[in-house]
Design an enzyme around this catalytic site. Structure first.
Site, PDB file in Angstrom:
ATOM      1  N   CYS A   1       0.865  -1.181   0.000  1.00 46.55           N
ATOM      2  CA  CYS A   1       0.000   0.000   0.000  1.00 46.55           C
ATOM      3  C   CYS A   1       0.901   1.229   0.000  1.00 46.55           C
ATOM      4  CB  CYS A   1      -0.917   0.003   1.216  1.00 46.55           C
ATOM      5  SG  CYS A   1      -1.994   1.454   1.289  1.00 46.55           S
TER       6      CYS A   1
ATOM      7  N   GLU B   1      -4.258   0.593  -5.651  1.00 49.17           N
ATOM      8  CA  GLU B   1      -3.318  -0.471  -5.986  1.00 49.17           C
ATOM      9  C   GLU B   1      -3.209  -0.549  -7.495  1.00 49.17           C
ATOM     10  OE1 GLU B   1      -0.494  -1.898  -5.365  1.00 49.17           O
ATOM     11  OE2 GLU B   1      -1.363  -2.415  -3.414  1.00 49.17           O
TER      12      GLU B   1
END
Length: 232
Positions: A2, A112
């Site tokens: 992340c 993402e």
């Protein structure tokens, strides 16, 4: 991993969602962000220090990218924005924070990138019901020893990641550890055992949905609600 997320929750949203008793003045100065990047300041939820009542939570600000107390300078934090759940208890950079300084890092959603034959495609991932996300986090304090005993302390944090589950594996092999109400309480509790902490980050994540977004999110210079809009 992340490496970008969004947090456009208001201070009151954070207080209500995470049962915060006290919010620091610095939190009020943080603007909403649709493109939070490492080294930027972010709100974190931490357990209150004794003698505050057990379970009381405070809302503070930390720099995203954990800087261990023994680091020579804070630049190391730019590479430590994630902590793998599998090694956080043993890795020198994170083990002290895992043992004593755990936090929640609130988010509206995260980004993402899926790698394919035509390059990388960004997706915005968020709870299906629009509720805030509670990332499991670690935090630490650092100050420049060369500046003397009066040097200011800097708080920094890292987002814990786990192996991606179920459909999320279609996008990336890692995802943030997302806490439920119950697992968040265990994660912040002073007396949780290592086994209980690992169970907390392994608990099922909230129901998530996602959509492709514009590649503009890849630049930290870009910010605004348009970054989370579905790509037409």
């Amino acid at each position: 991993m992340c490496g970008r997320y969004a947090n456009f929750l208001t201070e009151q949203d954070l207080i209500d969602a995470f049962e915060v008793a006290v919010a620091s003045d610095e939190v009020r100065l943080l603007p909403p962000s649709w493109n939070v990047a490492p080294t930027q300041k972010v709100p974190i939820v931490v357990p209150a220090k004794e003698p505050a009542p057990v379970g009381e939570r405070h809302l503070e600000v930390a720099r995203w990218g954990l800087v261990p107390s023994w680091a020579k300078d804070p630049s190391v934090g730019s590479r430590m924005f994630n902590a793998r759940s599998e090694t956080m208890a043993e890795k020198p950079s994170f083990r002290a924070a895992f043992a004593k300084r755990r936090c929640i890092i609130p988010a509206s959603g995260y980004y993402e990138w899926r790698t394919g034959t035509d390059g990388k495609t960004p997706f915005f991932i968020h709870p299906a019901d629009g509720s805030p996300l509670a990332f499991a986090g670690l935090y630490e304090f650092w100050r420049d020893k060369a500046a003397g005993a009066d040097a200011a302390w800097m708080a920094s944090c890292s987002i814990v990641t786990v192996a991606s589950r179920d459909e999320m594996q279609q996008i990336h092999d890692r995802q943030p550890a997302m806490l439920t109400t119950e697992s968040a309480a265990a994660w912040l509790a002073r007396d949780s055992t290592p086994a209980e902490l690992h169970d907390a980050v392994a608990a099922p994540a909230p129901a998530l949905v996602w959509h492709e977004v514009d590649a503009a999110v890849g630049s930290v210079r870009n910010n605004g609600p348009d970054l989370v809009a579905p790509l037409a």
